[in-house]
Design a protein around this motif. Structure first.
Motif, PDB file in Angstrom:
ATOM      1  N   MET B   1     -20.644  35.122  -7.466  1.00  0.00           N
ATOM      2  CA  MET B   1     -19.510  34.788  -6.596  1.00  0.00           C
ATOM      3  C   MET B   1     -18.392  35.808  -6.785  1.00  0.00           C
ATOM      4  N   VAL B   2     -17.854  36.207  -5.698  1.00  0.00           N
ATOM      5  CA  VAL B   2     -16.759  37.193  -5.755  1.00  0.00           C
ATOM      6  C   VAL B   2     -15.499  36.511  -6.282  1.00  0.00           C
ATOM      7  N   LYS B   3     -14.838  37.100  -7.244  1.00  0.00           N
ATOM      8  CA  LYS B   3     -13.632  36.457  -7.757  1.00  0.00           C
ATOM      9  C   LYS B   3     -12.527  36.643  -6.741  1.00  0.00           C
ATOM     10  N   ASN B   4     -12.240  35.566  -6.069  1.00  0.00           N
ATOM     11  CA  ASN B   4     -11.313  35.623  -4.942  1.00  0.00           C
ATOM     12  C   ASN B   4     -10.704  34.228  -4.807  1.00  0.00           C
ATOM     13  N   ASP B   5      -9.396  34.133  -4.882  1.00  0.00           N
ATOM     14  CA  ASP B   5      -8.763  32.810  -4.759  1.00  0.00           C
ATOM     15  C   ASP B   5      -8.073  32.649  -3.416  1.00  0.00           C
ATOM     16  N   GLY B   6      -8.469  33.410  -2.438  1.00  0.00           N
ATOM     17  CA  GLY B   6      -7.781  33.368  -1.140  1.00  0.00           C
ATOM     18  C   GLY B   6      -8.153  32.143  -0.324  1.00  0.00           C
ATOM     19  N   GLN B   8      -8.556  29.012  -1.232  1.00  0.00           N
ATOM     20  CA  GLN B   8      -8.256  27.690  -1.817  1.00  0.00           C
ATOM     21  C   GLN B   8      -7.591  26.739  -0.842  1.00  0.00           C
ATOM     22  N   LEU B   9      -6.677  27.261  -0.062  1.00  0.00           N
ATOM     23  CA  LEU B   9      -5.947  26.396   0.868  1.00  0.00           C
ATOM     24  C   LEU B   9      -6.905  25.827   1.919  1.00  0.00           C
ATOM     25  N   TYR B  10      -7.863  26.691   2.298  1.00  0.00           N
ATOM     26  CA  TYR B  10      -8.855  26.200   3.257  1.00  0.00           C
ATOM     27  C   TYR B  10      -9.674  25.047   2.668  1.00  0.00           C
ATOM     28  N   THR B  11     -10.033  25.207   1.387  1.00  0.00           N
ATOM     29  CA  THR B  11     -10.795  24.137   0.738  1.00  0.00           C
ATOM     30  C   THR B  11     -10.005  22.836   0.738  1.00  0.00           C
TER      31      THR B  11
ATOM     32  N   MET C   1      -2.468  38.833   1.684  1.00  0.00           N
ATOM     33  CA  MET C   1      -3.887  39.184   1.647  1.00  0.00           C
ATOM     34  C   MET C   1      -4.577  38.724   2.922  1.00  0.00           C
ATOM     35  N   THR C   2      -5.281  39.596   3.571  1.00  0.00           N
ATOM     36  CA  THR C   2      -5.922  39.214   4.825  1.00  0.00           C
ATOM     37  C   THR C   2      -7.404  38.946   4.649  1.00  0.00           C
ATOM     38  N   ASP C   3      -7.840  39.036   3.416  1.00  0.00           N
ATOM     39  CA  ASP C   3      -9.277  38.831   3.213  1.00  0.00           C
ATOM     40  C   ASP C   3      -9.570  37.357   2.990  1.00  0.00           C
ATOM     41  N   ASP C   4     -10.216  36.691   3.899  1.00  0.00           N
ATOM     42  CA  ASP C   4     -10.547  35.260   3.706  1.00  0.00           C
ATOM     43  C   ASP C   4     -12.062  35.058   3.703  1.00  0.00           C
ATOM     44  N   SER C   5     -12.755  36.043   3.221  1.00  0.00           N
ATOM     45  CA  SER C   5     -14.216  35.943   3.217  1.00  0.00           C
ATOM     46  C   SER C   5     -14.719  34.836   2.297  1.00  0.00           C
ATOM     47  N   GLY C   6     -13.893  34.320   1.372  1.00  0.00           N
ATOM     48  CA  GLY C   6     -14.317  33.264   0.426  1.00  0.00           C
ATOM     49  C   GLY C   6     -14.608  31.942   1.097  1.00  0.00           C
ATOM     50  N   ILE C  10     -19.132  28.413  -0.649  1.00  0.00           N
ATOM     51  CA  ILE C  10     -19.135  27.050  -1.187  1.00  0.00           C
ATOM     52  C   ILE C  10     -18.120  26.157  -0.488  1.00  0.00           C
ATOM     53  N   ASP C  11     -16.955  26.669  -0.186  1.00  0.00           N
ATOM     54  CA  ASP C  11     -15.910  25.844   0.423  1.00  0.00           C
ATOM     55  C   ASP C  11     -16.365  25.310   1.770  1.00  0.00           C
ATOM     56  N   PHE C  12     -16.994  26.190   2.551  1.00  0.00           N
ATOM     57  CA  PHE C  12     -17.441  25.749   3.863  1.00  0.00           C
ATOM     58  C   PHE C  12     -18.510  24.660   3.732  1.00  0.00           C
TER      59      PHE C  12
END
Lengths: 119, 169, 337
Positions: B1-6, B8-11, C1-6, C10-12
């Motif tokens: 998994m890419v370490k990325n906390d961007g 979180q708000l979506y989750t 940050m404009t990258d929202d590839s995360g 798992i979140d989706f």
């Protein structure tokens, strides 16, 4: 939305879908209660017992002797009007071996007329 | 998994949306069970049918040799025993139960007659409980021809309307 | 940050799973919701009410000859009332047939036969119809065991009982003691029976069973050792003023037996005659009087039950010798689910 962003359209779409399905569900449920109300209500509203009762009391009143008969007739008409809010009217004549009765009943919702022969 | 906390708000948004939907569904399901307004009318219908039946059966003589029906006798006499008999008979008809549910039915009975001035008088017969005004009542009526005027016992046939208010306890 | 590839991994999946779960849950609730609403609280009560009205206020179909004396397949609608104009007054014969009197034509099958003839509708309703005789506290019912949550109606009714007559033999003795054959005749005067205009009290042999019990036969003899034989029972009808033999009646109950015996038969104490509506239907008597003649033979001459020297025993509205039909309280309950 978290940010001004045109992603996540799926979620928005699903949101629409769900809200529409709830809307239709609510419509259907609403309809079904209306059906229930009218079934039971119409049973109460239709004056079947009243008509039957008036019919039988008119039948009985034919056996009452003539001077009193008019009193009974007024009783039925006036008390019906006052206590049951219904117009009851009847007339009869006796032929050779049968009695013909005409009954009119109207309570504002239901109107009932009958020509009735007693042999 | 890419370490990325961007994301979180979506989750959190996703969970929130899920929760809202669950709560909405729960509310809809719950609300409908209270939503059956038709129920009260069904009760009224059953009670009215039962009350009319009871009055109708009180106005049937058991035998062709009886000249009066029980109801006619009660209205003509209307002494304390007659009133008591009305109560016993009516409660017997309304509260007897075979395999079905028990009913606790209360009633208030009177009859209407026309006096010499064409005024309608209402004469109480009896009741199983005083009407306080809070009850949800239905009315059942029955026509009877009796040898009785309004109040004074003039011995001539008159038509009177017996009225019963019924309610469940 | 404009990258929202995360969001895509798992979140989706988590979000979509919750959504799907909620959606599936709601979907699975929908049928339950509708059944709850339209099902028992509303429709079942209406069906119960309708069934109650049909049973209690309708005489059923065919009306004449009535359904209770017809083959099962000829019955199109059950109805227990005696006539259309007498709601809440039930006929004993109809009640017996409805609750599966299997004596003549076999039982009606639950639920199909009842569903087609009294419940109606496309939905395969289950039901329980019961009748409580208040006087005897006897409960007759047809149907399943009642579950929780059902539509219900209760109707207060009266059952028109059957009439019967008891003939006390010593009261109808002939004066002549030197006779071995004796006749006793019963008159059913159909036109006289029509005098009672109220169907609730009418004796109608074509609709209700009538019964004559002849008792105390031995005490009417001069010598109680004499043997009595019931040789035959003839039925006569008066048509256009002519008395003609129509048939014989072969099913008397002798001495309290539970089954019938065809005459000639030896009798000790009593003879019971039950005339079913079917019997009078076949006679097709209409308004003409019917005479039922019982012939007895004694093995030595004696006085005995005999009314040939006077008038026939009349089955009529005289309460002194015929027990009149009596209305008794009952309760019909219909549960539908």
């Amino acid at each position: 939305m978290a940010r001004l962003n045109d992603d996540a359209q799926w979620i928005v779409l699903m949101g629409f879908l769900v809200s529409f399905s709830f809307f239709f569900l609510a419509l259907v449920i609403n309809q079904s209660t209306v059906v229930g109300q009218t079934t039971a209500e119409s049973v109460i509203e239709f004056p079947k017992n009243d008509i039957r009762d008036v019919r039988s009391v008119i039948h009985q009143s034919l056996n009452v002797a003539s001077p009193v008969f008019n009193d009974v007739e007024s009783d039925i008409k006036i008390i019906s009007m006052n206590r049951k809010s219904s117009v009851v009217n009847y007339s009869f004549f006796s032929a050779a071996n049968a009695t013909y009765i005409q009954i009119h009943y109207n309570n504002g919702v239901t109107e009932y007329n009958e020509n009735w022969t007693i042999v | 998994m890419v370490k990325n906390d961007g994301g979180q708000l979506y989750t959190i948004e996703g969970f929130a949306a899920g929760l809202i939907m669950v709560i909405t569904a729960y509310l809809v399901v719950n609300a409908t069970s209270v939503y059956t307004a038709g129920d009260t009318h069904i009760n009224d219908m059953q009670l009215e049918a039962l009350g009319s039946d009871a009055l109708k059966m009180m106005d049937v003589a058991p035998n062709s040799t009886n000249s009066e029906t029980p109801l006619q006798r009660i209205i003509t006499g209307l002494n304390p025993q007659d009133r008591e008999e009305f109560k016993t008979l009516f409660l017997k008809y309304t509260n007897t139960s075979g395999s079905g549910p028990l009913h606790d039915i209360q009633f208030n009975a009177s009859y209407s007659c026309r006096d010499s001035n064409d005024i309608i008088q209402n004469v109480p017969i009896t009741n199983s409980r005083e009407l306080t005004g809070g009850e949800h009542v239905v009315r059942a009526t029955k026509w009877v021809i009796v040898d009785k005027g309004c109040y004074t016992a003039a011995a001539r046939d008159r038509a009177v309307l017996v009225e019963v208010l019924l309610w469940r306890d | 940050m404009t990258d929202d590839s995360g969001t895509l991994s798992i979140d989706f999946i988590a979000g979509f799973t919750i959504f799907l779960l909620a959606f599936i849950w709601v979907l699975s609730m929908i049928p339950g919701l509708l059944v709850n609403l339209q099902g028992y609280t509303i429709d079942y009560d209406a069906v119960a009410y309708r069934t109650g009205v049909i049973l209690v206020e309708d005489p059923g179909w065919p009306a004449s000859p009535p359904w209770e004396s017809q083959q099962n397949f000829s019955v199109t609608r059950f109805g227990l009332a005696i006539t259309r104009d007498t709601p809440n007054i039930l006929s004993q014969e109809k009640v017996d047939r409805f609750f599966s009197d299997t004596s003549v034509y076999g039982a009606f099958a639950y639920p199909d036969d009842y569903h087609q003839r009294v419940i109606f509708g496309d939905y395969p309703y289950r039901f329980n119809i019961s009748l409580l005789d208040v006087e005897t506290n006897e409960l007759q019912s047809v149907g399943d065991v009642v579950p929780e949550g059902y539509g219900y109606i209760r109707r207060v009714v009266k059952i028109k009982g059957l009439s019967n007559a008891t003939v006390d033999a010593p009261l109808y003795k002939n004066p002549d003691n030197n006779v071995t054959t004796h006749e006793f005749s019963i008159l059913v005067n159909n036109s006289g029976l029509k005098d009672q205009k109220n169907p609730a009290y009418e004796i109608d042999p074509a609709r209700d069973q009538i019964m004559v019990n002849i008792t105390n036969l031995r005490s009417s003899l001069d010598d109680s050792a004499i043997n009595i034989t019931l040789t035959k029972i003839n039925v006569y009808k008066v048509d256009a003023g002519i008395l003609s033999l129509v048939r014989t009646f072969n099913t008397p109950y002798i001495d309290g037996n539970s089954s019938t015996t065809q005459p000639p038969v030896e009798v000790k104490e009593n003879v019971s005659l039950k005339f079913s509506p079917a019997f009078f239907d076949i006679l097709n008597a209409g308004n003409s009087p019917v005479y039922i003649n019982l012939s007895f033979n004694l093995n030595s001459p004696s006085r005995f039950l005999n009314n040939t020297w006077t008038s026939p025993f009349s089955y009529d509205y005289n309460p002194a010798h015929v027990t009149q039909p009596r209305l008794r309280d009952a309760m019909v309950e219909v549960a539908v689910w």
